[in-house]
Scaffold this motif. Structure first.
Motif, PDB file in Angstrom:
ATOM      1  N   MET A 107      41.676 -68.320 -13.422  1.00  0.00           N
ATOM      2  CA  MET A 107      41.630 -67.084 -12.654  1.00  0.00           C
ATOM      3  C   MET A 107      40.533 -67.143 -11.595  1.00  0.00           C
ATOM      4  O   MET A 107      39.450 -67.663 -11.841  1.00  0.00           O
ATOM      5  N   PHE A 109      38.403 -64.472 -10.075  1.00  0.00           N
ATOM      6  CA  PHE A 109      38.147 -63.073 -10.387  1.00  0.00           C
ATOM      7  C   PHE A 109      37.863 -62.266  -9.131  1.00  0.00           C
ATOM      8  O   PHE A 109      37.380 -62.788  -8.127  1.00  0.00           O
ATOM      9  N   GLU A 111      35.671 -59.745  -8.874  1.00  0.00           N
ATOM     10  CA  GLU A 111      34.248 -59.518  -8.647  1.00  0.00           C
ATOM     11  C   GLU A 111      33.473 -60.830  -8.672  1.00  0.00           C
ATOM     12  O   GLU A 111      34.015 -61.874  -9.022  1.00  0.00           O
ATOM     13  N   GLN A 112      32.223 -60.764  -8.319  1.00  0.00           N
ATOM     14  CA  GLN A 112      31.334 -61.925  -8.344  1.00  0.00           C
ATOM     15  C   GLN A 112      31.378 -62.525  -9.745  1.00  0.00           C
ATOM     16  O   GLN A 112      31.050 -61.867 -10.717  1.00  0.00           O
ATOM     17  N   SER A 113      31.768 -63.768  -9.852  1.00  0.00           N
ATOM     18  CA  SER A 113      31.953 -64.315 -11.202  1.00  0.00           C
ATOM     19  C   SER A 113      31.436 -65.735 -11.335  1.00  0.00           C
ATOM     20  O   SER A 113      31.643 -66.354 -12.372  1.00  0.00           O
ATOM     21  N   ILE A 114      30.783 -66.278 -10.326  1.00  0.00           N
ATOM     22  CA  ILE A 114      30.284 -67.632 -10.531  1.00  0.00           C
ATOM     23  C   ILE A 114      28.985 -67.540 -11.325  1.00  0.00           C
ATOM     24  O   ILE A 114      28.219 -66.593 -11.205  1.00  0.00           O
TER      25      ILE A 114
END
Ligand SMILES: Nc1ncnc2c1ncn2[C@@H]1O[C@H](COP(=O)(O)OP(=O)(O)OP(=O)(O)O)[C@@H](O)[C@H]1O
Ligand SMILES: [Mg+2]
Lengths: 299, 249
Positions: A107, A109, A111-114
């Motif tokens: 996925m 994502f 929103e900020q997901s790293i």
């Protein structure tokens, strides 16, 4: 290369049948993704919130599907159910796995997901290292996708040193690098500038055309949906249902800049916009007498 | 302006030392209880020459480090599990809540009865003190991780140990370090207390022995050495934090 035309395999005669079963496209082969009567309700502060209602849908192997709908209509929820991150309240979700070696779905994502504690290259390599791909191959793959997303210079940077759009590109590279059978993309290009958006759209098409992936792509941009998709799924405002399925009558391979000039694309734009406008207005006045929860409240 | 600030922050402690020196040397009732800094330094210097100083500092440091490790490692492990697994949390939370408020110093007599007056009882009491602080902070750290990162871990196939290593532990690490720092402070509190009996070396022993012989200079030297140890350990821990939590800046 046969994937290129997989979306176009469904010609006009299929359309009526598709309409009849409310979103279920009859596939010749077993569909990659099959949803039947999927409903999702969340417990909210003032009773239950029905995010998705009675979604039935088939997505073929190798198909590129775009999901559009007003904010808060349940698009993200649907994607999370497909990813197995959320369980539907009722209904059946069937995602078919073809290959034991590749991951089933990854996925991007919304929103900020790293991961803040990993460098850019560690983030992009994340899925690969979880699968135990050997270091040398990891490095080569990561280098490739970093270059593709224009992040080569930032390989050893930490996320807090990147801009919002750069973080989003890392997230895209991370999903691509793991080479999943299904790519689930939740407004992946939303925070990018126009040039980068078009470049990455083109790149996504190139990857998809070359790799037999199934893509489910959420976007607020009708243009983007037409640029990319074989089919557009238009969702209703609260509660989220499938309102219409629109085929994109453009040939593959596509060039995103040429698509903009195509008169069929503009006609399609108007058609989808008409469908969406009603829903967006309904969402604004609080469709069906129930106040929808504020959009993006989970982000 | 910056220079003035810097000058002030150097001048004010010096002024205080000077005031202390003068007051401690004016004959009064106070003189019996306060050693002038210059004499404290002389005492420290003599202890360094005889090698006694390194004995005391070395032993205390060793005990603190052993106790710290014995408490911190299980504290992190249990804290990670309690933070991540609701059933583990439900099972252990009441026990932690009930035992946490016990003053750790009050446990020492019992621990000595149990383990004797040897090193193990001193290491144990420090370990217990550190354990709880690290556990509580680790758990809070894990529970405070933005759920999106847990989703990323699950979506990208991080299972079991790999999930702890790549998501739960690094995600909680800033808070774990806060717990470690609190734990280190407590460890030095406990070492002075625990070196009261059954030892012939250590900074705590130095202070208590000076108390018995009413040797104020030695007592102040002990205080100085204890603070020095604490300061150095804390600086090392902060350096470790900058290295291990490079994404926080
Ligand atoms: N975890 C949750 N708990 C409670 N309600 C939720 C949760 N997740 C989503 N919802 C609700 O479900 C509905 C759909 O949310 P979802 O995030 O799927 O919308 P969306 O279509 O992706 O919106 P957007 O375009 O703004 O991203 C919203 O009303 C939202 O408030
Ligand atoms: Mg969304």
């Amino acid at each position: 290369m046969e994937v290129m035309s997989s979306g176009m395999a469904h010609a006009k005669e299929d359309d009526e049948a598709a309409e009849r079963i409310a979103g279920g496209r009859p596939c010749d082969a077993v569909p990659k993704i099959r949803l039947r009567g999927v409903t999702k309700a969340f417990a909210g502060p003032s009773g239950e919130v029905t995010a998705l209602q009675d979604i039935s849908l088939d997505i073929a192997d190798g198909e590129f599907v775009c999901l559009v709908g007003p904010s808060g209509c349940g698009k993200t929820t649907l994607l999370r159910i497909l990813a197995g991150l959320e369980k539907q309240t009722t209904g059946a979700v069937d995602v078919r796995r073809a290959d034991g070696d590749r991951p089933l779905s990854r996925m991007v994502f919304q929103e900020q997901s790293i991961l803040p504690w990993m460098t850019v290259e560690q983030n992009v390599a994340y899925g690969l290292s979880m699968r135990g791909v050997d270091r040398k191959r990891q490095k080569a793959i990561v280098a490739h996708y970093l270059e593709m997303t224009g992040l080569g210079r930032f390989a050893t940077s930490y996320p807090h040193q990147l801009s919002g759009g750069m973080k989003q590109r890392v997230s895209v590279a991370r999903a691509f690098a793991d080479d999943p059978e299904i790519l689930l993309m939740d407004e992946p290009f939303a925070s990018l500038d126009e040039q980068n958006r078009l470049l990455l759209q083109q790149e996504l098409l190139r990857i998809w055309e070359g790799t037999q992936k199934t893509v489910v792509f959420i976007t607020h941009s009708i243009d983007e949906a037409i640029n990319l998709g074989d089919r557009l799924l238009v969702m209703t405002a609260y509660p989220g249902r499938l309102k219409a399925i629109v085929d994109v009558p453009l040939t593959r391979p596509r060039d995103v800049t040429e698509t903009r000039a195509d008169p069929r694309a503009s006609r399609l734009y108007m058609e989808v916009w008409r469908q969406l406008r009603d829903e967006v207005l309904k969402a604004k006045v609080g469709g069906e007498g129930i106040r929808p929860a504020p959009a993006g409240n989970r982000a | 302006m910056k220079d003035i600030k810097r000058a002030l922050s150097i001048a004010s402690p010096l002024a205080l030392l000077l005031l202390w020196e003068v007051l401690a040397r004016i004959p009064s009732r106070l003189t019996h209880f306060v050693a002038p800094p210059s004499l404290v330094m002389v005492t420290v210097w003599q202890m360094a020459l005889t090698g006694e100083l390194w004995q005391h500092m070395g032993w205390s440091f060793l005990r603190v480090m052993l106790g710290f490790a014995a408490g911190a490692l299980p504290g992190i492990a249990v804290g990670l599990m309690m933070g991540l697994i609701p059933t583990v949390r439900a099972a252990l939370q009441p026990i932690v809540a009930a035992t946490l408020p016990i003053p750790k110093t009050a446990l020492l007599p019992w621990i000595i009865l149990l383990l004797g007056v040897g090193e193990s009882s001193r290491v144990t009491i420090i370990g217990i003190g550190v354990f709880f602080l690290v556990l509580v902070n680790t758990m809070a750290g894990v529970m405070g991780i933005d759920p999106i990162y847990l989703d990323v871990g699950r979506n990208f196939g991080a299972r079991g140990w790999r999930f702890y290593r790549t998501i739960a532990f690094p995600g909680a690490l800033p808070t774990i370090f806060a717990g470690l720092k609190l734990g280190l402070g407590t460890a030095y509190l406990l070492i002075v207390f625990a070196e009261q009996i059954g030892v012939r070396e250590g900074v705590g022993y130095l202070i208590w022995q000076a108390y018995d012989t009413f040797d104020i200079e030695r007592m102040f030297a002990g205080l100085l050495l204890t603070s020095l140890l604490g300061f150095l350990s804390m600086t090392a821990l902060s350096a470790l934090e900058r290295r291990w939590v490079p994404w926080r800046s």
